[in-house]
Design a protein around this motif. Structure first.
Motif, mmCIF file in Angstrom:
data_model
loop_
_atom_site.group_PDB
_atom_site.id
_atom_site.type_symbol
_atom_site.label_atom_id
_atom_site.label_comp_id
_atom_site.label_asym_id
_atom_site.label_seq_id
_atom_site.Cartn_x
_atom_site.Cartn_y
_atom_site.Cartn_z
ATOM 1 N N PHE A 120 0.872 -1.176 0.000
ATOM 2 C CA PHE A 120 0.000 0.000 0.000
ATOM 3 C C PHE A 120 0.906 1.221 0.000
ATOM 4 C CE2 PHE A 120 -3.820 2.084 2.433
ATOM 5 C CZ PHE A 120 -4.183 2.764 1.274
ATOM 6 N N VAL A 121 0.909 1.980 -1.103
ATOM 7 C CA VAL A 121 1.746 3.173 -1.225
ATOM 8 C C VAL A 121 0.838 4.392 -1.217
ATOM 9 C CG1 VAL A 121 3.533 4.341 -2.558
ATOM 10 C CG2 VAL A 121 3.380 1.845 -2.625
ATOM 11 N N ILE A 122 1.147 5.349 -0.345
ATOM 12 C CA ILE A 122 0.357 6.568 -0.208
ATOM 13 C C ILE A 122 1.259 7.761 -0.471
ATOM 14 C CG2 ILE A 122 -1.014 8.001 1.367
ATOM 15 C CD1 ILE A 122 -1.630 5.402 2.957
ATOM 16 N N GLN A 123 0.906 8.561 -1.447
ATOM 17 C CA GLN A 123 1.639 9.799 -1.709
ATOM 18 C C GLN A 123 0.983 10.906 -0.890
ATOM 19 O OE1 GLN A 123 2.815 10.848 -5.811
ATOM 20 N NE2 GLN A 123 1.903 12.859 -5.440
ATOM 21 N N ALA B 18 3.734 3.041 12.364
ATOM 22 C CA ALA B 18 4.978 2.628 13.006
ATOM 23 C C ALA B 18 4.724 1.436 13.926
ATOM 24 C CB ALA B 18 5.578 3.787 13.796
ATOM 25 N N GLY B 19 5.471 0.386 13.721
ATOM 26 C CA GLY B 19 5.323 -0.807 14.547
ATOM 27 C C GLY B 19 4.229 -1.740 14.081
ATOM 28 N N GLY B 20 3.521 -1.388 13.005
ATOM 29 C CA GLY B 20 2.423 -2.226 12.538
ATOM 30 C C GLY B 20 2.877 -3.434 11.752
ATOM 31 N N GLY B 21 4.119 -3.392 11.238
ATOM 32 C CA GLY B 21 4.641 -4.515 10.484
ATOM 33 C C GLY B 21 3.977 -4.717 9.135
ATOM 34 N N LEU B 22 3.353 -3.663 8.597
ATOM 35 C CA LEU B 22 2.663 -3.763 7.316
ATOM 36 C C LEU B 22 3.482 -3.072 6.228
ATOM 37 C CD1 LEU B 22 -0.980 -2.940 8.479
ATOM 38 C CD2 LEU B 22 0.014 -5.195 8.058
ATOM 39 N N ASN B 23 3.335 -3.544 5.006
ATOM 40 C CA ASN B 23 4.076 -2.976 3.887
ATOM 41 C C ASN B 23 3.307 -1.767 3.339
ATOM 42 O OD1 ASN B 23 6.119 -2.716 2.015
ATOM 43 N ND2 ASN B 23 5.317 -4.277 0.628
ATOM 44 N N VAL B 24 3.254 -0.711 4.159
ATOM 45 C CA VAL B 24 2.605 0.547 3.787
ATOM 46 C C VAL B 24 3.682 1.615 3.723
ATOM 47 C CG1 VAL B 24 0.814 2.229 4.333
ATOM 48 C CG2 VAL B 24 0.506 -0.166 4.989
ATOM 49 N N LYS B 25 3.752 2.321 2.604
ATOM 50 C CA LYS B 25 4.796 3.326 2.407
ATOM 51 C C LYS B 25 4.149 4.693 2.200
ATOM 52 C CE LYS B 25 7.739 -0.063 -0.007
ATOM 53 N NZ LYS B 25 8.745 -0.239 1.058
ATOM 54 N N ILE B 26 4.644 5.700 2.916
ATOM 55 C CA ILE B 26 4.255 7.090 2.694
ATOM 56 C C ILE B 26 5.380 7.727 1.888
ATOM 57 C CG2 ILE B 26 3.525 9.256 3.741
ATOM 58 C CD1 ILE B 26 1.691 6.979 4.472
ATOM 59 N N VAL B 27 5.079 8.187 0.673
ATOM 60 C CA VAL B 27 6.123 8.643 -0.240
ATOM 61 C C VAL B 27 5.781 10.020 -0.806
ATOM 62 C CG1 VAL B 27 6.696 6.267 -0.871
ATOM 63 C CG2 VAL B 27 5.076 7.568 -2.277
ATOM 64 N N ILE C 266 4.621 8.818 -6.086
ATOM 65 C CA ILE C 266 4.122 7.455 -6.255
ATOM 66 C C ILE C 266 4.360 6.918 -7.665
ATOM 67 C CG2 ILE C 266 1.768 7.938 -7.116
ATOM 68 C CD1 ILE C 266 0.753 6.042 -4.914
ATOM 69 N N THR C 267 4.794 7.792 -8.563
ATOM 70 C CA THR C 267 4.837 7.469 -9.998
ATOM 71 C C THR C 267 5.571 6.172 -10.325
ATOM 72 O OG1 THR C 267 4.680 9.817 -10.528
ATOM 73 C CG2 THR C 267 5.422 8.336 -12.282
ATOM 74 N N PRO C 268 6.817 5.980 -9.862
ATOM 75 C CA PRO C 268 7.506 4.740 -10.267
ATOM 76 C C PRO C 268 6.828 3.478 -9.749
ATOM 77 C CG PRO C 268 8.802 5.955 -8.636
ATOM 78 C CD PRO C 268 7.698 6.863 -9.085
ATOM 79 N N TYR C 269 6.278 3.528 -8.547
ATOM 80 C CA TYR C 269 5.563 2.364 -8.016
ATOM 81 C C TYR C 269 4.340 2.065 -8.882
ATOM 82 C CZ TYR C 269 8.235 3.109 -3.678
ATOM 83 O OH TYR C 269 9.224 3.265 -2.747
ATOM 84 N N LYS C 270 3.636 3.131 -9.271
ATOM 85 C CA LYS C 270 2.394 2.944 -10.001
ATOM 86 C C LYS C 270 2.641 2.439 -11.423
ATOM 87 C CE LYS C 270 -2.065 5.134 -10.615
ATOM 88 N NZ LYS C 270 -2.719 4.296 -9.614
ATOM 89 N N LYS C 271 3.593 3.040 -12.106
ATOM 90 C CA LYS C 271 3.871 2.615 -13.479
ATOM 91 C C LYS C 271 4.235 1.136 -13.525
ATOM 92 C CE LYS C 271 6.142 4.933 -16.473
ATOM 93 N NZ LYS C 271 7.202 5.695 -17.179
ATOM 94 N N ARG C 272 5.051 0.712 -12.585
ATOM 95 C CA ARG C 272 5.504 -0.674 -12.555
ATOM 96 C C ARG C 272 4.350 -1.632 -12.280
ATOM 97 N NH1 ARG C 272 9.594 -2.363 -7.811
ATOM 98 N NH2 ARG C 272 7.636 -2.199 -6.668
ATOM 99 N N LYS C 273 3.576 -1.317 -11.268
ATOM 100 C CA LYS C 273 2.512 -2.226 -10.854
ATOM 101 C C LYS C 273 1.341 -2.239 -11.822
ATOM 102 C CE LYS C 273 -1.334 -3.343 -8.315
ATOM 103 N NZ LYS C 273 -2.721 -2.871 -8.303
ATOM 104 N N VAL C 274 0.869 -1.055 -12.215
ATOM 105 C CA VAL C 274 -0.278 -0.988 -13.116
ATOM 106 C C VAL C 274 0.088 -1.557 -14.486
ATOM 107 C CG1 VAL C 274 -1.876 0.561 -14.301
ATOM 108 C CG2 VAL C 274 -1.347 0.930 -11.892
ATOM 109 N N GLY C 275 1.297 -1.259 -14.956
ATOM 110 C CA GLY C 275 1.700 -1.738 -16.267
ATOM 111 C C GLY C 275 1.870 -3.237 -16.325
ATOM 112 N N ILE C 276 2.537 -3.801 -15.326
ATOM 113 C CA ILE C 276 2.899 -5.217 -15.398
ATOM 114 C C ILE C 276 1.858 -6.120 -14.741
ATOM 115 C CG2 ILE C 276 4.611 -6.933 -14.676
ATOM 116 C CD1 ILE C 276 6.744 -4.765 -15.049
#
Length: 479
Positions: free
Chosen positions: A249-252, A264-273, A276-286
């Motif tokens: 889960f990536v949040i811009q 913090a401390g949740g152990g989840l793969n959530v990123k505040i960035v 978001i463009t490079p994450y989105k292009k890669r995931k949506v495209g592929i």
């Protein structure tokens, strides 16, 4: 066997309004909120809102309220170390589900809840769209952004425009810049309805619209595993969803959004960035583009699920070539990184514990194709001196063939379904040629944002591919 019910009353304050009740949001977003409640004392209750009304002639699916908002998520597959996992979680954060078509007063009343802080949505790529026909007096209007505008205006009025009562909006629809797109949609209806000028100022100053990217494969109830699941759980849960282990889960947005979600401390793969463009292009495209490219071809080839399609020698080879030879070159990013990501995606597609039905991915296929595949199709032609990506073209033609009907129940925007019903009837009746059908669809600017007949050779290539599918069958068309 007993049904799933709460043993104690509802206790969580309502902090999140969620538009979308589907498998994905329950197996992705609600699952994470439930974990943050447990691990980080987020103490957040969720109210789910159905963004669309029932389809005419079809009964509405039951609300989660029949189980007091409870449901189960089954995570199974391979973990990061490649070891098999099987984990059940009874998700308890959802406090209620509302259908505004029959519970409109209850829906708007939530706007005055002082605890509310977040709005999250997943209404498919077609969900964030505006029109000039929804009215402020509609109870409710048809579109999701219009419903949201009504809700936000009710909140603005309830708290007299107080800045601290603005909301954080996390749209999860897979379109570019989904945060700003949703904000502009709300401002469109505010202007259309000539709402208080201060409301637009409050939207822009007090509300935070974050772009997001979501990634997890979530399927519906695992058909065929009912006996094993019920034996494991000891209760019946028709709302159970199965999900893979992987999640992202990536949040811009600003860092304080992560602080408010107590990440913090949740152990989840959530990123505040910040971007978001490079994450989105890669995931949506592929990943998403791979799904959308695969679905019509595999369905017309007689297959039913993602895993068997990837394992199929002919269809699997088609998908791999489409990803590695046509999608990746068009993304314009580091090739080694993209190929590594693509290899991981194909491994996830082959997860033996996930039976991801092609028919479920086919929902709103055309808005998905426009958002996920078309950019790579056009970019490939641009960087290859006009040469078209033949596999992506074949996927476009296969989707047109799929929308002739008779393979799976089609679920899409009514205007799209009506267009194909009328178009194919004329082809079948000899009133229209395949070339005319293709030209008409490529000129459907409401979907594409432009007339694709202007792309050199595209209409002829799609017509040729569609002719092969129609005369020879999908497998012969694959070559």
């Amino acid at each position: 066997m007993s049904a799933l019910k709460r043993s104690s009353p509802f206790a969580l304050p309502i902090k999140i309004l969620q538009f979308g009740q589907g498998n994905f949001m329950r197996g992705f977003f609600d699952w994470q909120i439930d974990l943050l409640n447990e691990r980080c004392a987020l103490n957040a209750g969720v109210v789910i809102v159905r963004p669309r009304g029932a389809t005419p002639g079809k009964p509405s699916a039951p609300l989660l309220d029949v189980q007091d908002g409870l449901f189960t998520v089954l995570v199974r597959g391979l973990d990061d170390a490649g070891k098999p996992v099987k984990q059940y979680r009874k998700v308890q954060c959802v406090q209620r589900e509302l259908d505004p078509n029959t519970m409109y007063g209850d829906y708007l009343a939530l706007a005055a809840n002082p605890d509310l802080r977040f709005v999250v949505s997943n209404t498919t790529e077609a969900g964030i769209a505006v029109n000039d026909t929804d009215r402020f007096a509609d109870a409710p209007p048809a579109s999701f952004p219009a419903k949201l505008t009504q809700f936000l205006f009710a909140r603005y009025q309830a708290f007299e425009g107080a800045g601290e009562k603005g909301l954080v909006l996390l749209p999860c629809e897979l379109i570019d810049h989904n945060g700003p797109a949703l904000e502009q949609a709300v401002l469109h209806f505010a202007a259309l309805w000539q709402l208080d000028a201060g409301f637009a100022e409050w939207i822009e100053a007090a509300c935070t619209f974050c772009s997001t990217l979501v990634d997890r494969i979530v399927t519906g109830y695992p058909a065929g595993d009912e006996a094993e699941i019920q034996a494991d759980l000891g209760y019946l849960d028709p709302f159970l969803v199965a999900a893979e282990y992987y999640t992202l889960f990536v949040i811009q947005g600003p860092a304080w959004v992560g602080d408010e979600l107590k990440l913090a401390g949740g152990g989840l793969n959530v990123k505040i960035v910040d971007d978001i463009t490079p994450y989105k292009k890669r995931k949506v495209g592929i990943l998403n583009g791979g799904h959308t490219t695969l679905v019509p071809v595999a369905l017309l080839a007689g297959l039913g699920a993602v895993r068997e399609s990837v394992d199929d020698p002919q269809v699997g080879a088609f998908l791999r070539a489409a990803i590695f030879d046509e999608i990746i070159p068009a993304l314009g990013m580091d090739r080694a990184e993209l190929e590594a990501f693509a290899a991981e995606v194909l491994r996830r597609f082959r997860n033996p514990a996930i039976q991801h039905k092609l028919a479920s991915i086919a929902l709103n296929s055309w808005s998905k194709f426009a958002a996920r595949v078309l950019p790579q199709l056009l970019r490939y032609a641009e960087i290859n001196a006009g040469k078209l990506p033949q596999r992506l073209v074949l996927a476009l033609a296969a989707t047109m063939a799929l929308y002739r009907g008779g393979v799976i129940p089609l679920s899409d925007e009514p205007a799209v379904l009506a267009w194909f019903e009328g178009g194919w009837a004329k082809v079948d009746g000899g009133e229209r040629t395949l070339a005319e059908l293709v030209a008409g669809w490529l000129g459907y600017t409401a979907l594409w944002g432009r007339d694709l007949n202007g792309v050199a050779g595209l209409a002829d290539a799609v017509t040729a591919a569609l002719t092969r599918i129609r005369t020879q069958g999908m497998r012969a068309a694959l070559g």
